[in-house]
Write an enzyme that holds these catalytic residues in place. Structure first.
Site, PDB file in Angstrom:
ATOM      1  CB  THR A  99      -0.939  -0.005   1.230  1.00 49.34           C
ATOM      2  OG1 THR A  99      -1.815  -1.123   1.095  1.00 49.34           O
ATOM      3  CG2 THR A  99      -1.741   1.276   1.332  1.00 49.34           C
ATOM      4  CG  HIS A 224      -5.300  -8.242   3.730  1.00 50.47           C
ATOM      5  ND1 HIS A 224      -4.090  -8.771   3.368  1.00 50.47           N
ATOM      6  CD2 HIS A 224      -5.215  -6.915   3.456  1.00 50.47           C
ATOM      7  CE1 HIS A 224      -3.305  -7.806   2.912  1.00 50.47           C
ATOM      8  NE2 HIS A 224      -3.967  -6.667   2.948  1.00 50.47           N
TER       9      HIS A 224
HETATM   10  P1  AMP Z   1      -1.603  -3.032   3.553  1.00 51.40           P
HETATM   11  O1  AMP Z   1      -0.989  -3.673   4.744  1.00 51.40           O
HETATM   12  O2  AMP Z   1      -0.580  -2.777   2.498  1.00 51.40           O
HETATM   13  O3  AMP Z   1      -2.768  -3.805   3.073  1.00 51.40           O
HETATM   14  O4  AMP Z   1      -2.156  -1.602   4.020  1.00 51.40           O
HETATM   15  C1  AMP Z   1      -3.513  -1.239   4.023  1.00 51.40           C
HETATM   16  C2  AMP Z   1      -3.811  -0.358   5.203  1.00 51.40           C
HETATM   17  O5  AMP Z   1      -3.076   0.850   5.132  1.00 51.40           O
HETATM   18  C3  AMP Z   1      -5.246   0.134   5.261  1.00 51.40           C
HETATM   19  O6  AMP Z   1      -6.089  -0.786   5.869  1.00 51.40           O
HETATM   20  C4  AMP Z   1      -5.159   1.411   6.066  1.00 51.40           C
HETATM   21  O7  AMP Z   1      -5.479   1.186   7.419  1.00 51.40           O
HETATM   22  C5  AMP Z   1      -3.690   1.796   5.991  1.00 51.40           C
HETATM   23  N1  AMP Z   1      -3.553   3.146   5.422  1.00 51.40           N
HETATM   24  C6  AMP Z   1      -3.890   3.526   4.186  1.00 51.40           C
HETATM   25  N2  AMP Z   1      -3.620   4.831   3.995  1.00 51.40           N
HETATM   26  C7  AMP Z   1      -3.113   5.281   5.147  1.00 51.40           C
HETATM   27  C8  AMP Z   1      -2.628   6.552   5.572  1.00 51.40           C
HETATM   28  N3  AMP Z   1      -2.642   7.621   4.767  1.00 51.40           N
HETATM   29  N4  AMP Z   1      -2.140   6.647   6.821  1.00 51.40           N
HETATM   30  C9  AMP Z   1      -2.111   5.559   7.624  1.00 51.40           C
HETATM   31  N5  AMP Z   1      -2.556   4.341   7.293  1.00 51.40           N
HETATM   32  C10 AMP Z   1      -3.051   4.199   6.063  1.00 51.40           C
HETATM   33 ZN    ZN Z   2      -3.153  -1.441  -0.396  1.00 55.51          ZN
HETATM   34 ZN    ZN Z   3      -3.529  -4.934   2.021  1.00 62.54          ZN
END
Ligand code: AMP
Ligand code: ZN
Ligand code: ZN
Length: 436
Positions: A99, A224
């Site tokens: 992300t 997920h």
């Molecule tokens: P991932 O582990 O790569 O799936 O990350 C996804 C998570 O990133 C989402 O569920 C959000 O909670 C978090 N997220 C997305 N954008 C932001 C942001 N700008 N600041 C903090 N957390 C974020």
């Molecule tokens: Zn993502």
């Molecule tokens: Zn994710």
């Protein structure tokens, strides 16, 4: 030339008038013609890079929306946007397909290796500090954020920007945030985010943003939990489609609707995993070794102390179901491993496999992402509709580094140096004339 730049020319003309032979009617006529044209051009508004183009761009990211979800479930709103504008076959994320690296790539046009957010969590040896998206002290520290996000490029060139939760937009990168932004809080309902976007678009022109970035967390979370092939994930995809449709329809109802370009992207896709198929790094790298390990399933960065790199590499490189590279030997198509924050060894699981630090961390997740970007399950979406885009245009698969030059083009601003190439996607544009 503006009025003040033209003033010396006007003064010289006046002196000429004083010296002129008043009996010469021919000179008088010429004097009047030149003076009048100087006056008229002085009164015109200043022509800048931006003023020829008053279009507004709204870009919405749907986290973890895999490229082929619309083939698996009913997405009438995205289908409508595709019919009104452009749909890409798929969009290739940058490695690792996580992300934070990808949201920041989309807004800088730089590979993670070049902007510095090389994983959702990593160690930066130059700062001698760890970064984690979940740790506020590091997440809000601009020292980790390289490159120039589009809101800075736009701001430097006089445009107003806004962001509702885009990664990095609540961090003062180069001392700057978008003009309007919100500090990240995942509990804010999507409908409130939509209200604010519509409010921003309804502001008077002098204070209205020309670029709005927005973010929805789903369908990543559900993907997920249940995996990308589960009916509950499809249901969430359907809901996210509806919420995207609400924003689209509300934009269409605005007086300025005809000047709004609406783009929908995702950061990556989702791959199915099973809690049975897991490699645990601690089975091979004992805790007492001076090898720091950062990252998360399925992509880890190892920071082995001097003299330990070969030992760590030898311990891992023949382990089945993972790929292990020394940082300088990551295949070129991944554009990864040159940044010191990548560590000296990179480990990524093969598709459908998980890699975890230890057995306690093995969860029940049925889906994840972060894999090699040649795995099409990692591919993302791209849809766009508005005055800049062709109608019912089918865009072949392209890389997400090309979005930053696209946004710069839509805003009529000059992009900062980047890894993208607008030529790759100019076929989707009605007027693809590219600024040099
Ligand atoms: P991932 O582990 O790569 O799936 O990350 C996804 C998570 O990133 C989402 O569920 C959000 O909670 C978090 N997220 C997305 N954008 C932001 C942001 N700008 N600041 C903090 N957390 C974020
Ligand atoms: Zn993502
Ligand atoms: Zn994710």
């Amino acid at each position: 030339m503006n009025f003040y730049e033209r003033a010396p020319a006007t003064g010289a003309l006046f002196l000429l008038f004083l010296k002129m032979n008043k009996k010469n009617l021919y000179s008088y006529v010429w004097f009047l013609v030149i003076a009048l044209s100087l006056c008229l051009s002085a009164c015109q508004p200043r022509v800048s890079a931006q003023s020829g183009n008053k279009q507004i761009t709204v870009i919405l990211s749907l986290d973890g929306f895999r490229w082929d979800y619309p083939d698996k479930t009913y997405t009438p709103n995205l289908d409508q946007i595709a019919a009104d504008g452009v749909k890409a076959e798929s969009m290739i994320p940058s490695f690792p397909s996580k992300t934070f690296p990808n949201h920041y790539t989309i807004v800088t046009g730089l590979y993670p290796d070049h902007h510095g957010l090389v994983n959702n969590s990593f160690f930066n040896p130059e700062l001698n500090r760890s970064y984690s998206m979940g740790a506020k002290d590091s997440r809000f520290d601009p020292a980790f954020y390289g490159g120039e996000p589009i809101w800075i490029t736009a701001k430097k060139q006089g445009l107003i920007t806004a962001s509702f939760f885009w990664v990095g937009s609540d961090v003062p990168v180069q001392g700057m945030n978008p003009d309007y932004f919100k500090k990240y809080d995942g509990s804010i309902p999507y409908i409130n985010r939509i209200d604010t976007i519509i409010y921003w678009l309804s502001l008077p022109e002098s204070i209205r943003p020309r670029l709005i970035l927005a973010y929805y967390e789903e369908p990543d979370g559900i993907g997920h939990k249940y995996g990308p092939e589960d009916p509950r994930t499809f249901e969430a995809v359907h809901e996210i489609d509806s919420l995207t449709g609400i924003l689209y329809k509300r934009i269409k109802m605005l007086a300025i609707a005809d000047s709004v370009n609406f783009i929908i992207v995702s950061d990556h896709g989702m791959g199915e995993i099973s809690p049975k198929d897991v490699v645990t790094l601690r089975d091979y790298i004992p805790e007492k070794w001076p090898v720091r390990i950062e990252g998360g399933n399925p992509i880890f960065n190892l920071y082995a102390s001097d003299g330990w790199v070969d030992s760590a590499y030898i311990a891992l490189h023949e382990v089945p179901h993972i790929k292990v590279w020394k940082a300088g030997e990551v295949p070129a198509y991944l554009n990864y491993g040159q940044n010191p924050s990548c560590g000296n060894i990179v480990v990524v699981a093969d598709s459908a496999w998980s890699v975890n630090l230890n057995r306690q961390l093995i969860g029940k997740s049925r889906g994840t992402h972060g894999y090699d970007i040649t795995d099409s399950d990692m591919h993302a979406i791209f849809y766009a509709s508005g005055p800049a885009f062709k109608q019912a245009y089918s865009q072949p698969t392209f890389k997400n580094v090309d979005i930053y030059p696209l946004l710069s083009h839509l805003l009529g601003i000059l992009p900062a140096p980047n890894d993208g190439d607008l030529n790759e996607i100019k076929g989707m544009l009605k007027n693809p004339e590219i600024k040099k």
